[in-house]
Design a protein around this motif. Structure first.
Motif, PDB file in Angstrom:
ATOM      1  N   ALA A  84       0.837  -1.297   0.058  1.00 27.02           N
ATOM      2  CA  ALA A  84       0.026  -0.010   0.136  1.00 27.02           C
ATOM      3  C   ALA A  84       0.834   1.122  -0.190  1.00 27.02           C
ATOM      4  O   ALA A  84       0.370   2.497  -0.401  1.00 27.02           O
ATOM      5  N   SER A 116      -0.743  -6.198   3.746  1.00 28.83           N
ATOM      6  CA  SER A 116       0.008  -5.244   4.203  1.00 28.83           C
ATOM      7  C   SER A 116       1.344  -5.451   4.540  1.00 28.83           C
ATOM      8  O   SER A 116       2.406  -4.601   4.581  1.00 28.83           O
ATOM      9  N   ARG A 197      -3.691  -0.731   6.101  1.00 34.30           N
ATOM     10  CA  ARG A 197      -2.685   0.203   5.727  1.00 34.30           C
ATOM     11  C   ARG A 197      -1.669   0.198   6.876  1.00 34.30           C
ATOM     12  O   ARG A 197      -2.049   0.201   8.072  1.00 34.30           O
TER      13      ARG A 197
END
Length: 669
Positions: A84, A116, A197
Motif C-alpha cells: 500500500a 500489508s 494500511r
C-alpha cells in the motif's frame, strides 16, 4: 385532581426507575468489558491492529572435532514490501530487479498484492541488502535474519544435514539436534489500520546470538575428505551406482568419517533429488556376504567347539546341503578353520555352522548387534533384518554363516568389527562429541553406556589373528598398509531381487571391513560399494579403498609415527596451487534457488576456505593437502612441516599466501 397527580408521579417514578436500571445495566456491562474482560478485548484489538512477522533466527554452529566450521548461521538481509505504501510498483520492481538480478514480473506481482506485508526475497547477501536499503524506495524495507551456510559444501553433507529457509532443521544432525541448534525467534511487529494500511513497524524481539549453542562432532574433516575422495575414485573406476565408508574409533565408538556417495550440496539442497540426501551408511541395508564369516568363527571359538587348526573337507568346491548346492569360487580339498576364513570358503563355513547349530549362531549374530539399531544419534537409521533361529530352515543355517539371508547396514558392520577389535565389547556409535554454550562451557558431553560384552578378549585376539591372515595371504591382499599390520575380511554379496524372488546374477555389493593396526587396534573402516560393473569382488574394489583411507587416517591420528619420507631440499620455494576439485567456496555465479518465500542466493563474498592442520605431515603430503586451494604456498626447509601460517582452522581468501616451515627432524626435534 389529587388522584391524577398521584398517578402522574407514579408514572414518573417508574420511568425514572427504568432509566436508572438501564443506566446501571449499561454501567455493569461497561465495567464487565472495560475492567473484567479488559485483557480479552485488548487482545482482540491487538490482533486486528498488529501483525507480527517471524524472522529467521540464528542457529548454533556445528564444528568437527578440531573446531573446523561445518555449519554456521550468517547474517543475511531479507527484502520485504508494504504494497500500500509503494508509490510506483512498476518502477520499483524494475529497480529491484536490476540491482538484485531477480525477475521483475514476479516482484511486480507481489507488490500488487492486497496485503500489508509481503516478503520479496529472503536471505540475500548482506551487501546486496544494504545496497537496496540505500535506494530508499518507498514501501520497501530490509530486515536482518540468519542464513545457514555450509563452508565445506558436499563434505559430510549426509551427516550434517541441512536447515530450510525458515531455519528449521530438515535432515541429519540439523534435525536430530533441533532443540539444541534452534536459536531464539526474532519478530517484526507491524501496526495497521482497519483497511490494512501500515501505520508503523518495530523490531520488538531480535534473534539472539548469545542464546545459541555449539555442537562439536566426532567427525574429522581431514579423514572425511580422505574417505570421500577414495570412495569417489572407486565408484568412478568401477562404474558403481554408489557406496559408503565408515571410519570409527574401535574403543569409543567415535565416528571419524561417515561417507555416503553420491551426495549433495546442502547450500542448495532443494536442487537435488531426495534420494541423494539419505545417509547410506545407516539407511541402506544389504546382505553382508563373507564379511559375516568372522562372527561364525568367533562363536565357534568362544563356545570352545572348534579351534583354528580343525580341518574341513571342502569337497573340491561343490557341496550339497539342506537341499541346495553350496559352491566355492575356487575348489579346495582340505582346509583348516583358519584357512576357511582366509580363503573365504563357503563350504568350510557351512560345515562350521553345522557344528554350531542354528541357536548358537543366531545368539552371536544377535549379540553382535544385527537386526536392531545401533543407537547412533542420527535420524533414519535402519534396523536391518535377522530372523529368529526358530524360523530357519536347514539351508538358512549355512546362509547366515556366510552372510546371506539377513541384512545389515555399513554402520552395524563397523560396530560388530569394533567388538572384534577392542577385546569383545559392543560400543555404541555416536557423532556428537559435546555441546557447548556461547562462552564455550561444556553443557553436555558424550559418556559411554554400560558395557555390552559379546566375546572374551582372548577370542577377540584369536579372531584378529585370522583376519590378519586374510590380508597377508588371502582375499584381502589389496588392503595391506605400508608400516602397519592390519586385518579384515572381504565380502561379495549378490543383491536379492524381490520382484523376481531370486538373487541377481549381475548386481553385487562388494565390501571390506578392516581393523588397524591389528596388534593394537585404533580404528575400524567399513567399505561397501553398490553395484560395481564386471566380474568384481570385495577384495578387488573395496579393499583398496580401505587401504587408502586407513593409511591416511592412521597418519593423521599420529598412530605409530613412521620415518619421514625423503624430500629434496627446498628453500623459499613458491608453489602456485590452482583451483581444482576441492574448492570449498560457493560459486559466485550460482543460480538463485526459488522458494515460496522468495529467492535464496549464494553470497559472492563468501569466497573462503578453511586452513587444514599441516604440522607433523611430510612436505609432499602437505602440498597434496593443499591441492584444490587457490592459494600461494611458500615453503622453507624439507622433511616434515613444523610450523604453518595461517593457523589450522583459519579462513583463507583466494590468492592468500600460506607459509610452511619444514625440518628433517620433525616437530619433536
Amino acid at each position: 385532581m389529587k388522584r391524577e397527580d398521584r398517578s402522574l408521579r407514579v408514572k414518573i417514578y417508574m420511568m425514572l426507575g427504568v432509566y436508572v436500571l438501564l443506566v446501571l445495566l449499561l454501567a455493569a456491562r461497561a465495567f464487565q468489558h472495560q475492567v473484567i474482560n479488559r485483557e480479552v478485548y485488548l487482545k482482540w484489538a491487538r490482533d486486528q491492529q498488529l501483525q507480527p512477522v517471524k524472522l529467521v533466527p540464528l542457529r548454533g554452529k556445528i564444528v568437527d572435532r578440531r573446531g573446523n566450521l561445518l555449519a554456521v548461521s550468517l547474517k543475511a538481509g531479507s527484502l520485504f514490501a508494504h504494497p500500500a505504501q509503494v508509490q510506483n510498483p512498476e518502477r520499483t520492481a524494475q529497480v529491484l530487479a536490476q540491482n538484485l538480478g531477480l525477475d521483475a514480473g514476479q516482484l511486480l506481482e507481489k507488490l500488487k498484492q492486497p496485503v500489508s506485508f509481503v516478503w520479496l526475497a529472503r536471505q540475500l547477501p548482506i551487501e546486496e541488502a544494504e545496497k537496496v536499503k540505500r535506494l530508499a524506495l518507498p514501501g520497501i524495507g530490509v530486515e536482518r535474519e540468519g542464513r545457514r551456510y555450509y563452508p565445506f559444501r558436499e563434505l559430510a553433507a549426509n551427516v550434517i544435514g541441512f536447515a530450510g529457509v525458515d531455519s528449521q532443521g530438515l535432515e541429519g544432525v540439523e534435525i536430530f539436534r533441533e532443540a539444541v541448534l534452534k536459536g531464539k525467534q526474532g519478530r517484526l511487529l507491524l501496526q495497521q489500520d482497519a483497511r490494512g494500511r501500515l501505520l508503523w513497524q518495530e523490531l520488538y524481539q531480535d534473534s539472539r546470538e548469545d542464546s545459541v549453542k555449539e555442537i562439536v562432532l566426532t567427525l574429522d574433516v581431514r579423514i572425511q575428505h580422505f574417505a570421500e575422495e577414495a570412495l569417489r575414485r572407486a565408484i568412478e573406476e568401477n562404474g558403481a551406482v554408489g557406496g559408503t565408508v565408515v571410519v570409527m574409533d574401535a574403543h569409543r565408538g567415535d565416528l571419524l568419517a561417515l561417507v555416503s556417495l553420491p551426495t549433495f550440496n546442502p547450500n542448495r539442497f532443494s536442487t537435488y533429488p531426495p534420494e541423494l540426501r539419505r545417509n547410506r551408511a545407516i539407511t541402506d541395508a544389504f546382505e553382508p556376504g563373507s564379511t559375516a564369516k568372522p562372527f561364525a568363527l568367533a562363536a565357534a571359538l568362544e563356545e570352545g567347539l572348534l579351534n583354528e587348526e580343525v580341518r574341513f573337507n571342502c569337497e573340491r568346491g561343490k557341496y550339497f546341503f539342506g537341499g541346495h548346492w553350496i559352491n566355492d569360487i575356487h575348489p579346495y580339498d582340505v582346509l583348516t578353520l583358519r584357512e576357511v576364513i582366509v580363503k573365504s570358503s563357503n563350504i568350510g563355513t557351512a560345515k562350521m555352522a553345522e557344528i554350531l547349530g542354528s541357536q548358537i549362531l543366531w545368539k552371536y549374530l544377535d549379540a553382535f548387534g544385527f537386526g536392531r539399531k545401533t543407537g547412533v544419534d542420527l535420524p533414519g537409521e535402519a534396523t536391518g533384518t535377522l530372523r529368529h533361529w526358530k524360523s530357519w530352515t536347514t539351508i538358512c543355517l549355512a546362509n547366515h554363516a556366510f552372510g546371506q539371508g539377513f541384512s545389515v547396514t555399513a554402520l552395524q558392520l563397523a560396530c560388530a568389527y569394533a567388538a572384534l577389535a577392542n577385546g569383545g565389547r559392543l560400543v555404541e556409535p555416536h557423532v556428537v562429541h559435546e555441546i557447548r554454550d556461547e562462552k564455550g562451557t561444556v553443557l553436555e558431553a558424550w559418556r559411554p553406556g554400560p558395557e555390552r560384552r559379546v566375546i572374551s578378549a582372548r577370542t577377540s585376539e584369536r579372531v584378529r589373528a585370522v583376519l590378519e591372515g586374510v590380508v597377508e595371504e588371502g582375499t584381502g591382499k589389496r588392503a595391506k598398509l605400508a608400516g602397519f599390520r592390519v586385518g579384515g575380511k572381504t565380502g561379495t554379496a549378490q543383491k536379492f531381487e524381490p520382484a523376481l524372488g531370486i538373487y541377481s546374477p549381475t548386481k553385487m555389493v562388494c565390501s571390506f571391513v578392516g581393523i588397524a593396526p591389528i596388534e593394537k587396534p585404533e580404528i575400524v573402516v567399513a567399505v561397501a560399494i553398490d553395484e560395481p560393473r564386471g566380474r568384481v569382488t570385495g577384495g578387488m574394489v573395496a579393499a583398496p579403498v580401505f587401504q587408502q583411507v586407513a593409511s591416511k587416517a592412521l597418519f593423521y591420528r599420529n598412530v605409530d609415527a613412521t620415518v619421514p619420507e625423503p624430500a629434496s631440499p627446498v628453500q623459499a620455494e613458491l608453489f602456485r596451487v590452482a583451483p581444482a576439485a576441492w574448492d570449498l567456496a560457493e560459486p559466485a555465479a550460482a543460480a538463485p534457488v526459488a522458494t515460496s518465500q522468495g529467492a535464496v542466493r549464494p553470497d559472492p563474498s563468501l569466497s573462503t576456505l578453511i586452513m587444514p592442520e599441516l604440522r607433523r605431515r611430510t612436505v609432499r603430503m602437505a602440498l597434496r593437502e593443499l591441492e584444490g586451494f587457490p592459494v600461494t604456498v611458500r615453503l622453507e626447509g624439507s622433511g616434515v612441516v613444523i610450523e604453518q601460517d595461517p593457523k589450522p582452522g583459519s579462513l583463507l581468501e583466494t590468492g592468500q599466501l600460506v607459509k610452511l616451515t619444514a625440518s628433517a627432524l620433525g616437530p619433536d626435534g
